[in-house]
Design an enzyme around this catalytic site. Structure first.
Site, PDB file in Angstrom:
ATOM      1  N   LYS A 195       0.857  -1.183   0.000  1.00 38.26           N
ATOM      2  CA  LYS A 195       0.000   0.000   0.000  1.00 38.26           C
ATOM      3  C   LYS A 195       0.894   1.234   0.000  1.00 38.26           C
ATOM      4  O   LYS A 195       1.441   1.620   1.022  1.00 38.26           O
ATOM      5  CB  LYS A 195      -0.903  -0.005   1.237  1.00 38.26           C
ATOM      6  CG  LYS A 195      -2.268   0.682   1.020  1.00 38.26           C
ATOM      7  CD  LYS A 195      -2.206   2.177   0.762  1.00 38.26           C
ATOM      8  CE  LYS A 195      -2.003   2.955   2.054  1.00 38.26           C
ATOM      9  NZ  LYS A 195      -2.054   4.450   1.782  1.00 38.26           N
ATOM     10  N   GLY A 247       6.275   5.351   8.753  1.00 35.46           N
ATOM     11  CA  GLY A 247       5.472   6.569   8.804  1.00 35.46           C
ATOM     12  C   GLY A 247       5.585   7.227  10.159  1.00 35.46           C
ATOM     13  O   GLY A 247       6.489   6.927  10.946  1.00 35.46           O
ATOM     14  N   THR A 251       0.507   7.128  13.675  1.00 37.77           N
ATOM     15  CA  THR A 251      -0.060   6.095  12.804  1.00 37.77           C
ATOM     16  C   THR A 251       0.531   4.735  13.150  1.00 37.77           C
ATOM     17  O   THR A 251      -0.159   3.719  13.075  1.00 37.77           O
ATOM     18  CB  THR A 251       0.202   6.434  11.331  1.00 37.77           C
ATOM     19  OG1 THR A 251      -0.236   7.764  11.068  1.00 37.77           O
ATOM     20  CG2 THR A 251      -0.538   5.472  10.416  1.00 37.77           C
ATOM     21  N   GLY A 252       1.796   4.717  13.546  1.00 33.41           N
ATOM     22  CA  GLY A 252       2.410   3.466  13.984  1.00 33.41           C
ATOM     23  C   GLY A 252       1.683   2.837  15.159  1.00 33.41           C
ATOM     24  O   GLY A 252       1.565   1.612  15.248  1.00 33.41           O
ATOM     25  N   GLU A 269       9.035   1.483  11.385  1.00 35.71           N
ATOM     26  CA  GLU A 269      10.084   2.506  11.286  1.00 35.71           C
ATOM     27  C   GLU A 269       9.361   3.834  11.298  1.00 35.71           C
ATOM     28  O   GLU A 269       8.671   4.198  10.345  1.00 35.71           O
ATOM     29  CB  GLU A 269      10.905   2.304  10.009  1.00 35.71           C
ATOM     30  CG  GLU A 269      12.232   3.053  10.048  1.00 35.71           C
ATOM     31  CD  GLU A 269      12.148   4.418   9.410  1.00 35.71           C
ATOM     32  OE1 GLU A 269      11.973   5.402  10.173  1.00 35.71           O
ATOM     33  OE2 GLU A 269      12.251   4.518   8.183  1.00 35.71           O
ATOM     34  N   GLU A 400       8.240  16.602  15.550  1.00 37.70           N
ATOM     35  CA  GLU A 400       8.778  16.366  14.210  1.00 37.70           C
ATOM     36  C   GLU A 400       8.133  17.320  13.207  1.00 37.70           C
ATOM     37  O   GLU A 400       6.934  17.246  12.943  1.00 37.70           O
ATOM     38  CB  GLU A 400       8.539  14.919  13.788  1.00 37.70           C
ATOM     39  CG  GLU A 400       9.306  14.512  12.555  1.00 37.70           C
ATOM     40  CD  GLU A 400       9.208  13.018  12.264  1.00 37.70           C
ATOM     41  OE1 GLU A 400      10.186  12.468  11.736  1.00 37.70           O
ATOM     42  OE2 GLU A 400       8.164  12.419  12.565  1.00 37.70           O
TER      43      GLU A 400
END
Length: 497
Positions: A195, A247, A251-252, A269, A400
């Protein structure tokens, strides 16, 4: 950016888009064939340098993920699963040969889709192909391990693929990060449902199309779509045996939570807030060049970017002068033009995020010493930006940004430098500038990060593992041990008596 230059750039990009998409479609790729989404829906991908539509792609959802997982399962249980190590290696190496024949095409697509300089895109694609090739070669020396249990027993460990691997990749390095996952996943014997990020789907489609006739149908499947539709369907799918995601950390968390429901092993990661520590004995000119590359390459849209520059108070002023000078050499321009070092940000959303953090920096009392402005035009360009006097507890230093914004922070001694370097939630990468080898090794041991570059930035190589500490992720990519991220161990014990 002058009006004349902006008009010329728009015309140049429209021509490049027409050439890159002529007689070319970018469908879903499932079971070795092009498909539309089951819903019939599509969405546009845009060139962020000029904010022009490139093409439309199918908007995949749960039904398309189901079809892709089913095709991958069939391939795993038949042709791809039946191949031995050598046959899989030969297929992967044949694929890399074909990909190299199309590097220019892939680089043009990557540049148009992401806004990055075409020369950088070409280098990243070559590097990505190298990783796939590395895992193909690695298979030739891969063996099961015999365990000396006793004279009357033959015992060994078998390393077996999980089955269907779901791979979710981000928009900042579409081919490179896809290759980091595809190489070991396929080499280990898994089949794949990939994806790609919805904003940069084009090169993933071409990778799969260029595998046609080399990888068996269903071995590599690509489903475009949005995270809450195709992405969520993939991470929650009970037919997926292994997940790998790159990502942001928020979201992880969702990916890890979804994986837990099916007890699916996961590699993550995630983000970073990497420190670059400049000790007083460093070569300041070289350190400034490294700091600039570390935050301005790819417009700062790198999870390992040197977004915090920690500088010893004795050399702060001298270093800062050189850092500003180095930043000025990172020329902003048309990604399709030779000499451009800073292209556009990948989207309007990313541009607005950078603008927000510049305002946060100004409001925090940090001193803006270089850049700080967006650049007028149709696309999403921003100046390389440096803030000095940043408080390590501030949002600018802790969160970030994923843009070309550097934070300079002073320290007084070694202990404070390490404390500042480690005082974030992330631990993906870091850097050290020093001429003292003993100091370099000491700092490398004390910094909580998965990678420490000394007098360097982003020196990657096949076989050199990459991954993070803390909220920067779980597992490692790029190394020989990454094969085991995509395999499970089986112990076999035979009684010979």
């Amino acid at each position: 950016m002058s009006r004349e230059f902006a008009v010329d750039m728009r015309e140049r990009h429209e021509q490049a888009i027409a050439e890159a998409t002529a007689d070319r479609e970018f469908p879903l790729w499932i079971d070795g064939e092009a498909r539309a989404a089951e819903s019939g829906d599509t969405f546009a991908t845009r060139d962020p340098a000029v904010d022009v539509e490139i093409t439309t792609v199918p908007r995949g959802d749960a039904a398309d993920v189901d079809a892709a997982v089913s095709a991958a399962r069939t391939a795993f249980e038949s042709e791809w699963g039946a191949l031995d190590h050598t046959d899989r290696a030969d297929r992967l190496l044949a694929w890399t040969d074909r990909l190299r024949e199309h590097t220019d095409e892939l680089a043009r697509l990557e540049s148009l889709d992401t806004g990055k300089p075409e020369a950088f895109a070409a280098a990243e694609i070559e590097e990505g192909i190298d990783y796939i090739e590395y895992y193909g070669h690695l298979l030739h020396g891969d063996t099961d391990e015999r365990i000396p249990v006793g004279a009357d027993t033959h015992a060994y460990n078998r390393k077996e693929p999980y089955g269907v691997a779901g791979l979710i990749v981000p928009w900042n390095y579409p081919v490179l990060l896809t290759s980091w996952k595809l190489g070991p996943a396929l080499a280990a014997g898994n089949t794949v449902v990939l994806k790609p990020a919805e904003s940069t789907p084009l090169t993933s489609t071409r990778l799969a199309q260029l595998a046609d006739g080399i990888l068996p149908d269903g071995t590599l499947n690509v489903v475009h779509g949005f995270g809450d539709e195709a992405g969520a369907a993939l991470t929650n799918h009970p037919g997926v045996d292994k997940l790998s995601f790159t990502g942001e950390d928020a979201t992880g968390e969702l990916v890890m939570s979804a994986a837990a429901k099916n007890i699916t092993p996961v590699t993550l990661e995630l983000g970073g807030k990497s420190p670059f520590v400049v000790f007083p004995d460093a070569d300041l000119a070289a350190a400034a060049e490294t700091a600039a590359e570390g935050i301005f390459y790819n417009v700062g849209q790198s999870c390992d970017a040197f977004s915090r520059t920690l500088v010893h108070e004795d050399v702060h002023d001298a270093f800062l002068d050189r850092f500003v000078e180095a930043a000025a050499s990172w020329t902003v321009g048309d990604p399709l033009e030779d000499g451009t070092m800073v292209g556009s940000l990948a989207s309007e959303q990313q541009y607005e995020k950078v603008r927000e953090y510049v305002d946060i920096g100004l409001a925090s009392g940090a001193e803006l010493v270089h850049g700080g402005e967006g650049i007028d035009g149709d696309g999403w360009f921003h100046e390389p930006t440096i803030f000095d006097g940043v408080d390590n507890d501030s949002r600018l230093a802790q969160e970030e940004v994923f843009g070309p914004v550097a934070s300079v922070i002073e320290f007084a001694d070694y202990e404070e430098a390490i404390a500042l370097a480690n005082d974030v939630d992330y631990g993906l990468a870091s850097g050290v500038a020093t001429e003292d080898v003993s100091l370099a090794h000491r700092a490398a041991a004390d910094i909580d990060a998965g990678t420490v570059w000394v007098n360097d930035y982003a020196r990657f190589a096949p076989g050199l593992a990459f991954g993070g500490f803390k909220r920067s992720g779980v597992g490692r990519e790029c190394g020989a041990e990454t094969l085991d991220e995509y395999r499970q161990n089986k112990s076999v014990v035979l009684n010979l008596d």
